[in-house]
Design a protein around this motif. Structure first.
Motif, mmCIF file in Angstrom:
data_model
loop_
_atom_site.group_PDB
_atom_site.id
_atom_site.type_symbol
_atom_site.label_atom_id
_atom_site.label_comp_id
_atom_site.label_asym_id
_atom_site.label_seq_id
_atom_site.Cartn_x
_atom_site.Cartn_y
_atom_site.Cartn_z
ATOM 1 N N THR A 63 -32.336 -28.019 -45.453
ATOM 2 C CA THR A 63 -31.094 -28.314 -46.192
ATOM 3 C C THR A 63 -30.115 -27.159 -45.661
ATOM 4 O O THR A 63 -30.257 -26.389 -44.969
ATOM 5 C CB THR A 63 -31.206 -28.285 -47.594
ATOM 6 N N PHE A 64 -28.846 -27.369 -46.367
ATOM 7 C CA PHE A 64 -27.874 -26.479 -45.877
ATOM 8 C C PHE A 64 -27.126 -25.876 -47.053
ATOM 9 O O PHE A 64 -26.830 -26.332 -48.008
ATOM 10 C CB PHE A 64 -26.979 -27.357 -44.896
ATOM 11 N N LEU A 65 -26.371 -24.560 -46.560
ATOM 12 C CA LEU A 65 -25.314 -24.007 -47.310
ATOM 13 C C LEU A 65 -24.289 -24.043 -46.072
ATOM 14 O O LEU A 65 -24.676 -23.814 -45.034
ATOM 15 C CB LEU A 65 -25.683 -22.409 -47.723
ATOM 16 N N GLY A 66 -23.144 -24.047 -46.869
ATOM 17 C CA GLY A 66 -21.851 -23.849 -45.908
ATOM 18 C C GLY A 66 -21.068 -22.890 -46.479
ATOM 19 O O GLY A 66 -20.930 -23.122 -47.941
ATOM 20 N N PHE A 67 -20.134 -22.384 -45.781
ATOM 21 C CA PHE A 67 -19.169 -21.338 -46.167
ATOM 22 C C PHE A 67 -17.905 -21.497 -45.334
ATOM 23 O O PHE A 67 -17.859 -21.677 -44.220
ATOM 24 C CB PHE A 67 -19.819 -19.918 -45.997
ATOM 25 N N LYS A 68 -16.817 -21.361 -46.229
ATOM 26 C CA LYS A 68 -15.361 -21.232 -45.468
ATOM 27 C C LYS A 68 -14.748 -20.012 -45.713
ATOM 28 O O LYS A 68 -14.502 -19.740 -47.105
ATOM 29 C CB LYS A 68 -14.808 -22.760 -46.105
ATOM 30 N N LYS A 69 -14.454 -19.383 -44.706
ATOM 31 C CA LYS A 69 -13.908 -18.105 -44.918
ATOM 32 C C LYS A 69 -12.267 -18.280 -45.346
ATOM 33 O O LYS A 69 -11.617 -18.951 -44.971
ATOM 34 C CB LYS A 69 -13.709 -17.222 -43.570
ATOM 35 N N VAL A 70 -12.043 -17.531 -46.653
ATOM 36 C CA VAL A 70 -10.651 -17.891 -47.079
ATOM 37 C C VAL A 70 -9.542 -17.511 -46.190
ATOM 38 O O VAL A 70 -8.507 -17.987 -45.968
ATOM 39 C CB VAL A 70 -10.698 -16.924 -48.450
ATOM 40 N N GLY A 81 -34.785 -23.540 -44.022
ATOM 41 C CA GLY A 81 -36.201 -24.110 -44.224
ATOM 42 C C GLY A 81 -36.897 -24.103 -45.416
ATOM 43 O O GLY A 81 -36.485 -23.281 -46.397
ATOM 44 N N HIS A 82 -37.432 -25.198 -45.865
ATOM 45 C CA HIS A 82 -38.144 -25.264 -47.039
ATOM 46 C C HIS A 82 -38.982 -24.085 -47.283
ATOM 47 O O HIS A 82 -38.700 -23.550 -48.615
ATOM 48 C CB HIS A 82 -39.303 -26.403 -46.946
ATOM 49 N N SER A 83 -39.647 -23.416 -46.393
ATOM 50 C CA SER A 83 -40.502 -22.189 -47.009
ATOM 51 C C SER A 83 -39.646 -20.830 -47.047
ATOM 52 O O SER A 83 -39.992 -19.896 -47.654
ATOM 53 C CB SER A 83 -41.539 -22.064 -45.796
ATOM 54 N N ASP A 84 -38.523 -20.966 -46.713
ATOM 55 C CA ASP A 84 -37.496 -19.851 -46.991
ATOM 56 C C ASP A 84 -36.381 -19.866 -47.964
ATOM 57 O O ASP A 84 -35.471 -19.290 -47.903
ATOM 58 C CB ASP A 84 -36.651 -19.586 -45.249
ATOM 59 N N LEU A 86 -36.517 -19.366 -51.120
ATOM 60 C CA LEU A 86 -36.207 -18.243 -52.219
ATOM 61 C C LEU A 86 -35.475 -17.014 -51.460
ATOM 62 O O LEU A 86 -34.845 -16.311 -52.069
ATOM 63 C CB LEU A 86 -37.571 -17.959 -52.681
ATOM 64 N N SER A 87 -36.000 -16.837 -50.218
ATOM 65 C CA SER A 87 -35.352 -15.631 -49.644
ATOM 66 C C SER A 87 -33.867 -15.846 -49.009
ATOM 67 O O SER A 87 -32.796 -14.927 -48.862
ATOM 68 C CB SER A 87 -36.276 -15.072 -48.533
ATOM 69 N N ASP A 88 -33.803 -16.852 -48.451
ATOM 70 C CA ASP A 88 -32.587 -17.206 -47.576
ATOM 71 C C ASP A 88 -31.149 -17.163 -48.579
ATOM 72 O O ASP A 88 -30.167 -16.932 -48.015
ATOM 73 C CB ASP A 88 -32.801 -18.444 -46.653
ATOM 74 N N VAL A 89 -31.367 -18.084 -49.626
ATOM 75 C CA VAL A 89 -30.334 -18.370 -50.553
ATOM 76 C C VAL A 89 -29.686 -16.905 -51.059
ATOM 77 O O VAL A 89 -28.272 -16.981 -50.934
ATOM 78 C CB VAL A 89 -30.798 -19.328 -51.659
ATOM 79 N N PRO A 90 -30.301 -16.032 -51.606
ATOM 80 C CA PRO A 90 -29.465 -14.697 -52.109
ATOM 81 C C PRO A 90 -29.146 -14.144 -51.004
ATOM 82 O O PRO A 90 -27.916 -13.736 -51.089
ATOM 83 C CB PRO A 90 -30.890 -14.345 -53.064
ATOM 84 N N ASN A 91 -29.709 -13.922 -49.909
ATOM 85 C CA ASN A 91 -29.136 -13.320 -48.737
ATOM 86 C C ASN A 91 -28.007 -13.932 -48.264
ATOM 87 O O ASN A 91 -26.913 -13.137 -48.327
ATOM 88 C CB ASN A 91 -30.317 -13.165 -47.721
ATOM 89 N N LEU A 92 -27.977 -15.309 -48.136
ATOM 90 C CA LEU A 92 -26.540 -15.829 -47.677
ATOM 91 C C LEU A 92 -25.595 -15.870 -48.583
ATOM 92 O O LEU A 92 -24.512 -15.565 -48.412
ATOM 93 C CB LEU A 92 -26.913 -17.345 -47.320
ATOM 94 N N LEU A 93 -25.915 -15.832 -50.062
ATOM 95 C CA LEU A 93 -24.760 -15.722 -50.935
ATOM 96 C C LEU A 93 -24.073 -14.414 -51.069
ATOM 97 O O LEU A 93 -22.964 -14.081 -51.296
ATOM 98 C CB LEU A 93 -25.366 -16.278 -52.509
ATOM 99 N N HIS A 94 -24.971 -13.401 -50.949
ATOM 100 C CA HIS A 94 -24.635 -11.955 -50.791
ATOM 101 C C HIS A 94 -23.733 -11.566 -49.614
ATOM 102 O O HIS A 94 -22.750 -10.880 -49.635
ATOM 103 C CB HIS A 94 -25.836 -10.915 -51.116
ATOM 104 N N HIS A 95 -24.212 -12.314 -48.398
ATOM 105 C CA HIS A 95 -23.472 -11.999 -47.161
ATOM 106 C C HIS A 95 -22.100 -12.971 -47.046
ATOM 107 O O HIS A 95 -21.343 -12.680 -46.161
ATOM 108 C CB HIS A 95 -24.158 -12.300 -45.938
#
Length: 335
Positions: A63-70, A81-84, A86-95
């Motif tokens: 599935t996907f997260l998307g970010f638009k730089k202001v 990926g399904h297996s990632d 728990l780890s990818d979501v908080p990392n992407l939100l922090h970055h």
């Protein structure tokens, strides 16, 4: 006053929010999205929310997260990926912090790490960008509603069955058409704002995206079908990728200049988006260029550099592809 200035001044609470109840986990959810001024609390809440939405996805799906730089309008898609999860979501939100980015998620799974309709997998959801329609007027009642800006909402419906992507799209299309939602937002590739994020559109005062309805009980009823309502948008977009780098925008304008309506010429030359309805201007350019004989890649080259497209969708190659073929498909359907 911006949302973050309010935070610095110590606004005690956020009004008009529903209590978020987690979907099927032991945690009550009472403290989820309760302090929208605290970035770390919000990231924790967003992770729990996305875990709830994506909990039925199968191993090997994406599935996907998307970010638009202001500051630049640049859009980035991130496949997860399904297996990632728990780890990818908080990392992407922090970055991609919410004070610097508009944050989005896709509610649906895909077989490949590409957010294209042809890769969409079965889903338990219906979805709708409600725009300014009344969330309480929808039938059936949505499972989740969140307020994205003054008088504007988005929503999810959790059905009691899982449907193929094209079937789920038809439910979502029916919801939008019958109740006044965005008629272009029913594709399985749809990205929605993440609750807890900040809406940075310049016409707003940086509002927090707030959940207003939360009920994870599976819905047995379905929206009424679209029989009797005129529409010609194809249910699936062609499996073709527009390449916006193959042509020069000015060369395309020069090539078709005499065949273009003066308004379309003006829109293509624009250096700033002055018209309030960005979607309509993108539509006019696609129609004008297509009628003049431009190829999809030529149209893409024009839109990719155009402030109306960038301001509305950012640098989103998937949306560029979808918009061009949605409009062209609609035009061909009228012939």
């Amino acid at each position: 006053m911006s949302g973050y200035l309010r935070a610095l001044l110590g606004t005690p609470k956020v009004k008009n929010m529903a209590i978020y109840k987690t979907r099927k986990y032991s945690q009550s959810g009472a403290n989820v999205f309760r302090n929208l001024e605290n970035d770390e609390d919000v990231i924790r809440s967003q992770r729990l929310f996305l875990r709830d939405v994506w909990s039925d996805f199968t191993y090997g799906s994406y599935t996907f997260l998307g970010f638009k730089k202001v500051t630049t309008g640049k859009w980035t898609d991130h496949a997860i990926g399904h297996s990632d999860l728990l780890s990818d979501v908080p990392n992407l939100l922090h970055h991609h912090p919410r004070r610097d980015y508009d944050q989005y998620f896709c509610p649906n799974p895909f077989s490949e790490p590409r957010r294209k309709q042809q890769y969409a997998l079965p889903t338990p959801f219906g979805w709708c960008d409600m725009d300014e329609s009344d969330p309480h007027a929808y039938a059936p009642r949505p499972s989740l509603v969140w307020k994205t800006s003054p008088r504007r909402y988005q929503a999810l419906w959790q059905w009691d069955k899982i449907y193929r992507a094209n079937e789920a799209e038809q439910f979502s299309k029916s919801l939008a058409y019958r109740h006044g939602g965005d008629k272009n937002g029913w594709s399985a590739t749809k990205m929605l704002r993440i609750p807890g994020s900040v809406n940075h559109k310049p016409q707003y005062d940086e509002p927090f995206v707030k959940i207003t309805i939360c009920d994870w009980c599976a819905i047995a009823s379905r929206p009424q079908t679209l029989e009797g309502i005129r529409y010609s948008v194809p249910t699936a977009l062609p499996a073709i990728d527009v390449d916006p780098t193959t042509h020069d925008r000015n060369a395309v304008l020069k090539r078709y200049f005499k065949s273009l309506h003066p308004k379309v010429r003006t829109l293509i030359r624009s250096k700033k988006a002055y018209e309030p309805d960005r979607s309509a201007q993108v539509y006019h350019m696609i129609v004008g260029l297509h009628e003049a004989g431009a190829t999809s890649d030529e149209i893409g080259s024009v839109l990719w550099q155009n402030p109306y497209f960038i301001d509305k969708y950012g640098r989103d190659a998937n949306r560029l592809n979808d918009e061009i073929f949605r409009v062209i498909g609609k035009m061909e359907g009228r012939k």
